[in-house]
Design a protein around this motif. Structure first.
Motif, PDB file in Angstrom:
ATOM      1  N   MET A 297       0.818  -1.181   0.000  1.00 17.49           N
ATOM      2  CA  MET A 297       0.000   0.000   0.000  1.00 17.49           C
ATOM      3  C   MET A 297       0.874   1.260   0.000  1.00 17.49           C
ATOM      4  SD  MET A 297      -2.900   1.151  -0.272  1.00 17.49           S
ATOM      5  CE  MET A 297      -4.442   0.590   0.300  1.00 17.49           C
TER       6      MET A 297
ATOM      7  N   ARG B  98       3.787   1.611  -1.313  1.00 15.25           N
ATOM      8  CA  ARG B  98       4.354   1.781  -2.657  1.00 15.25           C
ATOM      9  C   ARG B  98       3.353   2.465  -3.590  1.00 15.25           C
ATOM     10  NH1 ARG B  98       8.419  -0.902  -5.830  1.00 15.25           N
ATOM     11  NH2 ARG B  98       7.751  -1.194  -7.974  1.00 15.25           N
ATOM     12  N   ARG B  99       2.108   2.025  -3.569  1.00 12.91           N
ATOM     13  CA  ARG B  99       1.071   2.628  -4.420  1.00 12.91           C
ATOM     14  C   ARG B  99       0.821   4.086  -4.029  1.00 12.91           C
ATOM     15  NH1 ARG B  99      -1.989  -0.275  -7.818  1.00 12.91           N
ATOM     16  NH2 ARG B  99      -3.731   1.136  -7.584  1.00 12.91           N
ATOM     17  N   THR B 100       0.816   4.351  -2.746  1.00 19.66           N
ATOM     18  CA  THR B 100       0.620   5.725  -2.281  1.00 19.66           C
ATOM     19  C   THR B 100       1.764   6.607  -2.758  1.00 19.66           C
ATOM     20  OG1 THR B 100      -0.587   4.955  -0.337  1.00 19.66           O
ATOM     21  CG2 THR B 100       0.331   7.180  -0.243  1.00 19.66           C
TER      22      THR B 100
ATOM     23  N   SER C 101       1.440   7.151  -6.594  1.00 22.63           N
ATOM     24  CA  SER C 101       0.322   8.015  -6.973  1.00 22.63           C
ATOM     25  C   SER C 101       0.592   9.471  -6.603  1.00 22.63           C
ATOM     26  CB  SER C 101      -0.984   7.536  -6.348  1.00 22.63           C
ATOM     27  OG  SER C 101      -0.933   7.616  -4.948  1.00 22.63           O
TER      28      SER C 101
ATOM     29  N   THR D  87       4.687   1.163 -15.577  1.00 18.44           N
ATOM     30  CA  THR D  87       4.256   2.178 -14.621  1.00 18.44           C
ATOM     31  C   THR D  87       2.913   2.767 -15.046  1.00 18.44           C
ATOM     32  OG1 THR D  87       6.578   2.681 -14.218  1.00 18.44           O
ATOM     33  CG2 THR D  87       4.961   4.280 -13.416  1.00 18.44           C
TER      34      THR D  87
ATOM     35  N   TYR E 135      -0.179   0.610 -14.407  1.00 16.07           N
ATOM     36  CA  TYR E 135      -0.651   0.577 -13.032  1.00 16.07           C
ATOM     37  C   TYR E 135      -1.146   1.911 -12.502  1.00 16.07           C
ATOM     38  CZ  TYR E 135       1.138  -4.141 -12.364  1.00 16.07           C
ATOM     39  OH  TYR E 135       1.353  -5.479 -12.465  1.00 16.07           O
ATOM     40  N   TYR E 136      -0.528   3.013 -12.950  1.00 13.55           N
ATOM     41  CA  TYR E 136      -0.754   4.286 -12.273  1.00 13.55           C
ATOM     42  C   TYR E 136      -1.273   5.425 -13.154  1.00 13.55           C
ATOM     43  CZ  TYR E 136       2.072   1.902  -8.773  1.00 13.55           C
ATOM     44  OH  TYR E 136       2.548   0.989  -7.873  1.00 13.55           O
TER      45      TYR E 136
END
Length: 65
Positions: free
Chosen positions: A1, A3-5, A8, A32, A35-36
Motif C-alpha cells: 500500500m 508503494r502505491r501511495t 500516486s 508504470t 498501473y498508475y
C-alpha cells in the motif's frame, strides 16, 4: 500500500513517468503507466496551455473525467 501511495502522489505532483519507473524498478515506463495512469488527471494540460498561449487564446481548464 505504501508503494502505491508513493507512486500516486509522485505522479500527481508532476514527476516524470520515466523517472518514477526507474525509482520503482519497473522494466519500462509502460509498466508504470499500466498501473498508475489513472493518477495523472491533468495529463495533456501543459501542451494545451502552450498551444493556447501561442494562439493568443485564454487558457482552457483541463478537468479530470
Amino acid at each position: 500500500m505504501l508503494r502505491r501511495t508513493y507512486a500516486s502522489l509522485t505522479l500527481e505532483a508532476g514527476e516524470s513517468v520515466v523517472t518514477l519507473a526507474r525509482w520503482l524498478g519497473h522494466s519500462s515506463p509502460t509498466v508504470t503507466l499500466d498501473y498508475y495512469a489513472h493518477f495523472m488527471p491533468g495529463v495533456g494540460g501543459k501542451g494545451a496551455r502552450a498551444i493556447d498561449g501561442l494562439l493568443g487564446q485564454p487558457a482552457a481548464v483541463v478537468t479530470a473525467a
